[in-house]
Design a protein around this motif. Structure first.
Motif, PDB file in Angstrom:
ATOM      1  N   ASP A  66      -8.909 -23.288 -12.990  1.00 39.30           N
ATOM      2  CA  ASP A  66     -10.446 -23.642 -12.842  1.00 39.30           C
ATOM      3  C   ASP A  66     -10.499 -24.955 -13.485  1.00 39.30           C
ATOM      4  OD1 ASP A  66     -12.600 -24.230 -12.225  1.00 39.30           O
ATOM      5  OD2 ASP A  66     -13.691 -22.219 -12.826  1.00 39.30           O
ATOM      6  N   LEU A  67     -10.631 -26.028 -12.908  1.00 43.99           N
ATOM      7  CA  LEU A  67     -10.697 -27.286 -13.458  1.00 43.99           C
ATOM      8  C   LEU A  67     -12.100 -27.771 -13.374  1.00 43.99           C
ATOM      9  CD1 LEU A  67      -7.327 -29.211 -12.391  1.00 43.99           C
ATOM     10  CD2 LEU A  67      -7.822 -27.651 -14.419  1.00 43.99           C
ATOM     11  N   TYR A  78      -1.440 -39.779 -14.151  1.00 42.27           N
ATOM     12  CA  TYR A  78      -2.889 -39.012 -13.656  1.00 42.27           C
ATOM     13  C   TYR A  78      -3.259 -38.177 -14.642  1.00 42.27           C
ATOM     14  CZ  TYR A  78      -0.997 -39.192  -8.802  1.00 42.27           C
ATOM     15  OH  TYR A  78      -0.626 -39.803  -7.540  1.00 42.27           O
ATOM     16  N   GLY A  79      -4.621 -37.609 -14.518  1.00 41.25           N
ATOM     17  CA  GLY A  79      -5.039 -36.945 -15.700  1.00 41.25           C
ATOM     18  C   GLY A  79      -4.489 -35.640 -15.672  1.00 41.25           C
ATOM     19  N   VAL A  80      -4.368 -34.774 -14.599  1.00 45.14           N
ATOM     20  CA  VAL A  80      -3.668 -33.432 -14.440  1.00 45.14           C
ATOM     21  C   VAL A  80      -2.812 -33.411 -13.586  1.00 45.14           C
ATOM     22  CG1 VAL A  80      -4.135 -31.100 -13.894  1.00 45.14           C
ATOM     23  CG2 VAL A  80      -5.895 -32.125 -15.378  1.00 45.14           C
ATOM     24  N   THR A 110      -3.200 -17.684 -16.649  1.00 46.28           N
ATOM     25  CA  THR A 110      -2.438 -17.833 -17.884  1.00 46.28           C
ATOM     26  C   THR A 110      -2.936 -18.835 -18.558  1.00 46.28           C
ATOM     27  OG1 THR A 110      -0.628 -19.041 -16.923  1.00 46.28           O
ATOM     28  CG2 THR A 110      -0.383 -16.564 -16.962  1.00 46.28           C
ATOM     29  N   VAL A 111      -3.653 -19.826 -18.080  1.00 41.05           N
ATOM     30  CA  VAL A 111      -4.277 -20.966 -18.728  1.00 41.05           C
ATOM     31  C   VAL A 111      -5.652 -21.299 -18.253  1.00 41.05           C
ATOM     32  CG1 VAL A 111      -2.994 -22.759 -17.129  1.00 41.05           C
ATOM     33  CG2 VAL A 111      -3.803 -23.445 -19.407  1.00 41.05           C
ATOM     34  N   VAL A 164     -13.262 -29.700 -21.122  1.00 41.94           N
ATOM     35  CA  VAL A 164     -12.137 -30.249 -21.615  1.00 41.94           C
ATOM     36  C   VAL A 164     -12.337 -31.886 -20.884  1.00 41.94           C
ATOM     37  CG1 VAL A 164      -9.816 -30.515 -21.196  1.00 41.94           C
ATOM     38  CG2 VAL A 164     -10.592 -28.430 -21.622  1.00 41.94           C
ATOM     39  N   GLY A 165     -12.225 -32.820 -21.892  1.00 50.11           N
ATOM     40  CA  GLY A 165     -12.005 -34.128 -21.193  1.00 50.11           C
ATOM     41  C   GLY A 165     -10.761 -34.938 -21.113  1.00 50.11           C
TER      42      GLY A 165
END
Length: 208
Positions: A190-191, A178-180, A164-165, A170-171
């Motif tokens: 998927d990062l 935390y970042g994510v 869904t996302v 992306v930075g």
């Protein structure tokens, strides 16, 4: 905003100020496209994407290339799919999504207004997110909670299913936490093309 024909520069501060009409923040209850008017959109608090009371239609916010949205409050978030409403005693989510269509030459920028770590909360993808995507997008100076202390992350993932996302080029930088942060085991986007820098508690937090 689909097009703006006026010149928006030469003011005390150049920008389009988006004032929150409620304690929750600015609720975008109808689909919209924001183009780059040459100045930033300035949110005084949260930007929530979801339908109005009593309605559950899908709502989409498109951010075209070059758009910059600045957030003034430490607890501000860009939050698709987080709104809920009680129906017959049961909480029901309101679907919503953000489509950030940045390009390499003209990225979308989501940034805390003061440009210090924790200047805003960040992007919060709720369990009713209906397919948000972030392409060539910079997410900067987030990671704060409502009171200015370190929160979970500059990007918080609470979506129900990972497709869904999506994130592409992306930075995520300069978070107070935390970042994510991943809060649901079912939310595994998927990062691999996400880059991180200067996030105080690390790049990834929450569930492994």
């Amino acid at each position: 905003f689909t097009r703006l024909g006026s010149d928006l520069v030469g003011n005390g501060r150049d920008g389009i100020w988006m004032r929150s009409p409620s304690a929750l923040g600015f609720i975008l209850s109808e689909s919209a496209t924001w183009v780059d008017p040459g100045v930033p959109y300035v949110m005084d608090y949260r930007l929530l994407v979801g339908d109005e009371p009593g309605q559950f239609d899908d709502v989409e916010l498109v951010l075209e290339e070059g758009v910059e949205v600045r957030f003034q409050h430490v607890g501000a978030t860009l939050a698709p799919g987080t709104l809920t409403e009680s129906v017959a005693g049961t909480s029901r989510g309101k679907p919503g999504r953000v489509i950030a269509n940045g390009t390499a030459a003209n990225p979308v920028r989501l940034v805390g207004d003061t440009e210090v770590p924790g200047a805003w909360g960040g992007v919060y993808v709720g369990f009713s997110d209906s397919g948000s995507s972030f392409t060539h997008t910079a997410i900067e100076y987030g990671g704060s909670d409502e009171h200015g202390a370190p929160g979970q992350g500059a990007v918080v993932l609470e979506c129900v299913a990972s497709p869904t996302v999506s994130f592409s080029q992306v930075g995520v930088t300069d978070s107070l936490s935390y970042g994510v942060w991943r809060g649901r085991d079912t939310c595994r986007p998927d990062l691999t093309t996400v880059t991180f820098a200067r996030n105080a508690l690390g790049n990834l937090g929450g569930l492994p």
